[in-house]
Design an enzyme around this catalytic site. Sequence first.
Site, PDB file in Angstrom:
ATOM      1  N   TYR A   1       8.190   5.980 -20.859  1.00 55.38           N
ATOM      2  CA  TYR A   1       8.365   5.231 -22.109  1.00 55.38           C
ATOM      3  C   TYR A   1       9.834   4.911 -22.359  1.00 55.38           C
ATOM      4  O   TYR A   1      10.694   5.789 -22.274  1.00 55.38           O
ATOM      5  CB  TYR A   1       7.792   6.056 -23.254  1.00 55.38           C
TER       6      TYR A   1
ATOM      7  N   SER B   1       4.700  10.462 -17.248  1.00 57.07           N
ATOM      8  CA  SER B   1       4.607  10.214 -18.684  1.00 57.07           C
ATOM      9  C   SER B   1       3.868   8.893 -18.922  1.00 57.07           C
ATOM     10  O   SER B   1       2.717   8.760 -18.517  1.00 57.07           O
ATOM     11  CB  SER B   1       6.007  10.218 -19.306  1.00 57.07           C
ATOM     12  N   GLN B   2       4.499   7.897 -19.544  1.00 57.28           N
ATOM     13  CA  GLN B   2       3.849   6.595 -19.666  1.00 57.28           C
ATOM     14  C   GLN B   2       3.476   6.069 -18.281  1.00 57.28           C
ATOM     15  O   GLN B   2       2.399   5.496 -18.092  1.00 57.28           O
ATOM     16  CB  GLN B   2       4.779   5.605 -20.350  1.00 57.28           C
TER      17      GLN B   2
ATOM     18  N   ASP C   1       4.947  21.377 -22.747  1.00 54.92           N
ATOM     19  CA  ASP C   1       5.170  19.955 -23.003  1.00 54.92           C
ATOM     20  C   ASP C   1       4.542  19.587 -24.343  1.00 54.92           C
ATOM     21  O   ASP C   1       3.320  19.566 -24.488  1.00 54.92           O
ATOM     22  CB  ASP C   1       4.532  19.126 -21.878  1.00 54.92           C
TER      23      ASP C   1
ATOM     24  N   HIS D   1       8.460  18.531 -21.003  1.00 57.08           N
ATOM     25  CA  HIS D   1       8.137  17.185 -20.539  1.00 57.08           C
ATOM     26  C   HIS D   1       8.921  16.792 -19.291  1.00 57.08           C
ATOM     27  O   HIS D   1       8.704  15.722 -18.738  1.00 57.08           O
ATOM     28  CB  HIS D   1       8.366  16.174 -21.668  1.00 57.08           C
TER      29      HIS D   1
END
Length: 329
Positions: free
Chosen positions: A103, A193-194, A278, A307
């Site tokens: 992101y 992640s994204q 996370d 994360h």
Amino acid sequence: MNFTKKKGSAMNFLENKIKELSEYLPPMTKRMDFEDFWEETIQIAKSVDLRPEFMEYDYPCDQVKVYSISYNGFDDTRIYGWYIIPVFLKKEKYPCLINYHGYTGSRGVPADFMAWAMMGLAVITIDCRGQGGVTGNKATYSSGITDNVTNKGILDKYEYYYRHVYMDSLKAIDFAEVCPEVDKDRIIINGGSQGGALGMAVSCLDHRHKIAMVDVPSNSNIERRVEGCHGAFTGVKDYLTRYPEHLNKAYETLSYFDTMNMADKITCKIFASVALKDDVCPAVCYFASYNRITAPKQIEVYPFNGHDGANHVQFEKKLRYLRESGILL
């Protein structure tokens, strides 16, 4: 992993936690027209002329050839990226890794991907539209707060931001297939992640690639993400704080983009990772998707990472996974 409790000993903390996560299966939120929506969306994406373009980049390393690339995404937004070829191997065809970023990130710089190239992989890495890269966004939105993409178009599944990005990402495979150096039978997806969410979504909606490596993935169990104010989906919470009357409609839109509602469609191998500390993309949220995958799968669970997803530790495991998978000949 074998969860059988041995006589005279207790299962350790990590085994207990993995067992608990492996049993997490919240009800799916998919609507009746879910399959029709994605079939229609994919057909629209296919109808958009790719118009691939390559511009050779003067990179100070003779072992690779680097191109700045672009192509048409879901609409006529030009999606920009890098294409890296490990020419030091002097082969006609190379396996290809397609990378999706996290992101607010970008396609990165070629140096970020040299380890993959040294493994003998061609690399395609692309921007997400309207985030931290050079790619713009020609889509329009009639709802949402524009400082956070997770709520752009939140009241209309046809306008929603990730409808465009999922298809932009799928069309990266189209781009790979027009590259003469790419072995179309050895395409790999990678993202965190994204980017992990995009890897999952593409794996659900497309079956041309052989492996998807997804780390600390987003966009799973999205309602729980919103309600827990986790990561980027705090943006949806912010929108609903201002417009609480739109809660049901917003949740309806999000249901079409929740990977737990489509994970059973995956046919490629999945190599995933999560971290128990996370709070951006909680492990439990991803397991709502992972537990529905019926294709071959493997997951690394890091007990005390956040994360960062164990960063270089997991990266090396992915290198070993690819080496052992047979994708690298």
